[in-house]
Design a protein around this motif. Structure first.
Motif, PDB file in Angstrom:
ATOM      1  N   GLY A  83       0.705  16.130  -3.160  1.00 30.08           N
ATOM      2  CA  GLY A  83       0.361  15.748  -4.846  1.00 30.08           C
ATOM      3  C   GLY A  83      -1.154  14.903  -5.016  1.00 30.08           C
ATOM      4  O   GLY A  83      -1.133  14.013  -5.145  1.00 30.08           O
ATOM      5  N   GLU A  84      -2.049  15.578  -4.146  1.00 33.49           N
ATOM      6  CA  GLU A  84      -3.189  14.654  -3.830  1.00 33.49           C
ATOM      7  C   GLU A  84      -4.539  15.666  -5.154  1.00 33.49           C
ATOM      8  O   GLU A  84      -4.647  16.797  -5.770  1.00 33.49           O
ATOM      9  CB  GLU A  84      -3.714  15.713  -3.192  1.00 33.49           C
ATOM     10  N   HIS A  85      -4.581  14.830  -5.910  1.00 37.40           N
ATOM     11  CA  HIS A  85      -5.433  15.048  -7.142  1.00 37.40           C
ATOM     12  C   HIS A  85      -5.322  15.357  -8.527  1.00 37.40           C
ATOM     13  O   HIS A  85      -6.046  15.877  -9.261  1.00 37.40           O
ATOM     14  CB  HIS A  85      -7.118  15.846  -6.987  1.00 37.40           C
ATOM     15  N   THR A  86      -4.087  15.370  -8.095  1.00 35.70           N
ATOM     16  CA  THR A  86      -2.655  16.082  -9.058  1.00 35.70           C
ATOM     17  C   THR A  86      -2.804  15.232 -10.674  1.00 35.70           C
ATOM     18  O   THR A  86      -2.548  15.458 -11.629  1.00 35.70           O
ATOM     19  CB  THR A  86      -1.866  16.487  -8.636  1.00 35.70           C
ATOM     20  N   ASP A  87      -2.693  13.616  -9.767  1.00 33.88           N
ATOM     21  CA  ASP A  87      -2.510  12.539 -10.910  1.00 33.88           C
ATOM     22  C   ASP A  87      -3.384  12.422 -12.644  1.00 33.88           C
ATOM     23  O   ASP A  87      -3.002  12.443 -13.350  1.00 33.88           O
ATOM     24  CB  ASP A  87      -2.307  11.119 -10.233  1.00 33.88           C
ATOM     25  N   TYR A  88      -4.733  12.878 -11.827  1.00 38.84           N
ATOM     26  CA  TYR A  88      -5.533  12.197 -13.169  1.00 38.84           C
ATOM     27  C   TYR A  88      -5.842  14.200 -14.230  1.00 38.84           C
ATOM     28  O   TYR A  88      -6.998  14.342 -14.870  1.00 38.84           O
ATOM     29  CB  TYR A  88      -6.924  12.710 -12.773  1.00 38.84           C
ATOM     30  N   GLY A 139       0.468  -1.475   0.380  1.00 43.01           N
ATOM     31  CA  GLY A 139      -0.129   0.279  -0.237  1.00 43.01           C
ATOM     32  C   GLY A 139       0.986   1.633   0.341  1.00 43.01           C
ATOM     33  O   GLY A 139       2.043   0.874   0.137  1.00 43.01           O
ATOM     34  N   ARG A 140       0.331   2.319   0.012  1.00 41.43           N
ATOM     35  CA  ARG A 140       0.787   3.565   0.111  1.00 41.43           C
ATOM     36  C   ARG A 140       0.480   4.955   0.518  1.00 41.43           C
ATOM     37  O   ARG A 140      -0.717   4.438   1.366  1.00 41.43           O
ATOM     38  CB  ARG A 140       1.368   4.269  -1.975  1.00 41.43           C
ATOM     39  N   VAL A 141       1.651   5.203   0.933  1.00 43.72           N
ATOM     40  CA  VAL A 141       0.994   6.970   1.568  1.00 43.72           C
ATOM     41  C   VAL A 141       0.973   8.359   0.691  1.00 43.72           C
ATOM     42  O   VAL A 141       2.799   7.948   0.348  1.00 43.72           O
ATOM     43  CB  VAL A 141       1.385   7.105   3.272  1.00 43.72           C
ATOM     44  N   GLU A 180     -18.160  12.198  -5.389  1.00 48.38           N
ATOM     45  CA  GLU A 180     -17.497  13.322  -5.123  1.00 48.38           C
ATOM     46  C   GLU A 180     -15.856  13.519  -6.210  1.00 48.38           C
ATOM     47  O   GLU A 180     -15.895  13.778  -6.444  1.00 48.38           O
ATOM     48  CB  GLU A 180     -17.104  13.606  -3.913  1.00 48.38           C
ATOM     49  N   TYR A 181     -15.610  12.331  -5.500  1.00 49.34           N
ATOM     50  CA  TYR A 181     -14.170  11.721  -6.677  1.00 49.34           C
ATOM     51  C   TYR A 181     -14.226  12.030  -8.554  1.00 49.34           C
ATOM     52  O   TYR A 181     -13.837  12.967  -8.859  1.00 49.34           O
ATOM     53  CB  TYR A 181     -13.894  11.029  -6.613  1.00 49.34           C
ATOM     54  N   ALA A 182     -15.358  11.733  -8.776  1.00 45.51           N
ATOM     55  CA  ALA A 182     -15.769  11.998 -10.326  1.00 45.51           C
ATOM     56  C   ALA A 182     -16.213  13.220 -10.239  1.00 45.51           C
ATOM     57  O   ALA A 182     -15.862  13.546 -11.570  1.00 45.51           O
ATOM     58  CB  ALA A 182     -16.709  11.418 -10.424  1.00 45.51           C
ATOM     59  N   PRO A 215     -13.516   6.032 -11.560  1.00 42.72           N
ATOM     60  CA  PRO A 215     -12.404   6.034 -12.566  1.00 42.72           C
ATOM     61  C   PRO A 215     -10.779   6.899 -11.627  1.00 42.72           C
ATOM     62  O   PRO A 215     -10.799   8.398 -11.592  1.00 42.72           O
ATOM     63  CB  PRO A 215     -13.512   7.612 -12.197  1.00 42.72           C
ATOM     64  N   THR A 216     -10.449   6.370 -11.365  1.00 43.13           N
ATOM     65  CA  THR A 216      -9.100   6.820 -10.019  1.00 43.13           C
ATOM     66  C   THR A 216      -7.517   6.944 -11.382  1.00 43.13           C
ATOM     67  O   THR A 216      -7.282   6.604 -12.805  1.00 43.13           O
ATOM     68  CB  THR A 216      -8.479   5.981  -9.773  1.00 43.13           C
ATOM     69  N   GLY A 217      -7.159   8.038 -10.877  1.00 38.18           N
ATOM     70  CA  GLY A 217      -5.507   7.786 -11.712  1.00 38.18           C
ATOM     71  C   GLY A 217      -4.096   7.150 -11.859  1.00 38.18           C
ATOM     72  O   GLY A 217      -5.219   5.654 -10.687  1.00 38.18           O
ATOM     73  N   ILE A 218      -3.633   7.310 -11.808  1.00 47.74           N
ATOM     74  CA  ILE A 218      -2.270   6.021 -11.753  1.00 47.74           C
ATOM     75  C   ILE A 218      -1.128   6.469 -10.506  1.00 47.74           C
ATOM     76  O   ILE A 218      -0.552   5.702 -10.065  1.00 47.74           O
ATOM     77  CB  ILE A 218      -1.663   6.343 -13.217  1.00 47.74           C
ATOM     78  N   LEU A 219      -1.909   7.025  -9.906  1.00 47.07           N
ATOM     79  CA  LEU A 219      -1.047   7.529  -8.338  1.00 47.07           C
ATOM     80  C   LEU A 219      -0.720   5.777  -7.642  1.00 47.07           C
ATOM     81  O   LEU A 219       0.048   5.566  -6.990  1.00 47.07           O
ATOM     82  CB  LEU A 219      -1.152   8.267  -7.649  1.00 47.07           C
ATOM     83  N   ASP A 220      -1.842   4.951  -7.855  1.00 49.41           N
ATOM     84  CA  ASP A 220      -1.473   4.629  -6.284  1.00 49.41           C
ATOM     85  C   ASP A 220      -1.143   3.447  -7.437  1.00 49.41           C
ATOM     86  O   ASP A 220      -0.330   2.661  -5.882  1.00 49.41           O
ATOM     87  CB  ASP A 220      -3.466   4.016  -5.931  1.00 49.41           C
ATOM     88  N   GLN A 221      -1.067   2.484  -8.270  1.00 52.80           N
ATOM     89  CA  GLN A 221      -0.971   1.665  -9.072  1.00 52.80           C
ATOM     90  C   GLN A 221       0.912   2.139  -8.976  1.00 52.80           C
ATOM     91  O   GLN A 221       1.620   1.005  -9.249  1.00 52.80           O
ATOM     92  CB  GLN A 221      -1.308   1.598 -10.427  1.00 52.80           C
TER      93      GLN A 221
HETATM   94  C1  GLA Z   1      -6.934   8.214  -5.111  1.00 57.79           C
HETATM   95  C2  GLA Z   1      -6.792   7.838  -6.232  1.00 57.79           C
HETATM   96  C3  GLA Z   1      -5.861   8.614  -6.862  1.00 57.79           C
HETATM   97  C4  GLA Z   1      -5.420   9.585  -7.125  1.00 57.79           C
HETATM   98  C5  GLA Z   1      -5.935  10.168  -5.261  1.00 57.79           C
HETATM   99  C6  GLA Z   1      -5.748  11.215  -4.671  1.00 57.79           C
HETATM  100  O1  GLA Z   1      -6.465   7.695  -4.407  1.00 57.79           O
HETATM  101  O2  GLA Z   1      -6.962   6.451  -6.475  1.00 57.79           O
HETATM  102  O3  GLA Z   1      -5.675   8.154  -8.265  1.00 57.79           O
HETATM  103  O4  GLA Z   1      -6.116  10.539  -7.933  1.00 57.79           O
HETATM  104  O5  GLA Z   1      -6.805   9.407  -4.777  1.00 57.79           O
HETATM  105  O6  GLA Z   1      -4.684  11.759  -4.475  1.00 57.79           O
END
Ligand code: GLA
Length: 380
Positions: free
Chosen positions: A41-46, A35-37, A226-228, A170-176
């Motif tokens: 840099g939040e909600h910047t990925d998408y 997992g990650r912290v 809310e994310y969407a 509909p997430t960005g690429i941060l987590d993976q």
């Molecule tokens: C979630 C999403 C990520 C990213 C964060 C906010 O973790 O899965 O893609 O958008 O929120 O930074």
């Protein structure tokens, strides 16, 4: 390659025991993904901007072997198994695994029916990417089993596609990318446009510092919708500014619509804060990033409006008790906060965070110390 994390090896023992108990055979190997912290840099990925995650020493481990049919087992909550001849329409937790197999086939890395037993200690529902950890462990397992040597950046894109198109989030690429690309003792600066990276030394102990993670135990209220909605706001703001992504908005850009203007301001200032964090880490070490973390929280609370009472309580209490900086981390609306503290005041900050929640009748948070652990790797 660094030696496997000893903790991941312990988890692999459990995953392999579960594999044998469930399938009556030995797995061909075990693969761990953390997992990650997100440090900042939040909600910047998408928005094709900048992020800076580090890997937590919590892993999902997949023990796996080729099989006649798809068989997914998880030890979570007493254990459950999903068996299927086809990758179509798998739902629930197994969708994260089936989605990875589907996305690998789609990307031209064919895979065959496989047995996977999963065991994970990434906290579930805490905003620490327990689902990306599952996905990335499964992806490494399938890639190795079927002889595919996949670049880790491309692997992150494949895993994101599984989550976006198969699972439907509909997430960005941060987590993976955090799970697959982070390195021990480093915070990973990443440009989400081209996935270029700078692994920045992040050894808090050597500086007498500690990173506390506060899992607020808050229910994720409306998180998906809310994310969407934030994504849609960013797309609309970019359209009004005539840029493809807010990453390209000029620093002095503004919009008439107050809500869109605040969304824009968060993304523009957050990208800048990530760059400043990299600079401060390199020049002064982690003691120089506290104010940036806190400014990031204020921006998410007031401009992006993704915080909640539990997260604000944790951040305020940590700062009140002397934390150098604190912020919510991840998607928001619940989940976890982080607080950067002098090692000597960790206990005091933890007590303050817990007491503040009790005073406000909020759920009791779980507080733990984080270090930057290894990214995804084969255990054995
Ligand atoms: C979630 C999403 C990520 C990213 C964060 C906010 O973790 O899965 O893609 O958008 O929120 O930074």
């Amino acid at each position: 390659m660094p030696a496997p994390d000893p903790h991941a090896a312990e988890l692999a023992d459990r995953a392999e025991d579960a594999f044998r108990a469930e399938f009556g055979a030995d797995p061909a190997g075990s693969w761990a993904a953390p997992g990650r912290v997100n440090l900042i840099g939040e909600h910047t990925d998408y928005n094709e901007g900048f992020v800076m995650p580090f890997a937590l020493p919590f892993y999902a481990v997949a023990a796996a072997a080729e099989s006649e049919t798809w068989e997914f087992h998880s030890t979570y909550r007493g254990g459950s198994t999903v068996r299927t001849d086809t990758l179509d329409g798998v739902t629930g937790w197994a969708a994260y695994l089936a989605g990875i197999a589907w996305a690998m086939n789609e990307a031209g890395y064919p895979v065959r029916p496989t047995r996977i037993a999963l065991h994970s200690d990434v906290p579930h529902g805490a905003g620490l990417s327990s689902s990306a950890a599952m996905e990335c462990a499964a992806l490494l397992a399938l890639a190795d089993l079927y002889g595919h040597d996949i670049d880790r950046g491309l692997a992150a894109r494949i895993a994101r596609r599984a989550e976006n198109e198969y699972v439907g989030a509909p997430t960005g690429i941060l987590d993976q990318s955090a799970s697959l690309l982070c390195e021990e003792g480093r915070a990973m600066f990443m440009d989400c446009r081209d996935l270029s990276r700078d692994q920045v030394p992040f050894e808090l102990e050597a500086e007498g510092l500690t990173m506390l993670v506060v899992d607020t135990n808050a229910p994720h209220r409306h998180a998906d919708g809310e994310y969407a909605a934030r994504r849609a706001d960013c797309e609309e703001a970019a359209r009004l500014l005539g840029v493809e992504f807010l990453r390209d908005a000029p620093d002095d850009a503004s919009l008439e619509d107050d809500r869109l203007n605040r969304r824009l301001r968060h993304i523009v200032t957050e990208n800048r804060r990530v760059l400043e964090t990299v600079k401060a880490l390199k020049e002064t070490g982690a003691s120089g990033i506290g104010d940036l973390l806190t400014a990031s929280h204020v921006s998410m609370r007031d401009d992006y409006e993704i915080s909640c009472a539990e997260l604000d309580s944790a951040v305020d209490a940590a700062l009140g008790a002397g934390a150098l900086g604190a912020r919510m981390t991840g998607g928001g609306f619940g989940g976890s906060a982080i607080a950067l503290v002098e090692a000597t005041s960790a206990q005091k900050v933890e007590a303050a965070v817990t007491d503040a929640a009790a005073e406000k009748n909020l759920p009791t948070p779980r507080v733990f110390k984080a270090r930057a652990a290894q990214g995804a790797h084969r255990v054995r």
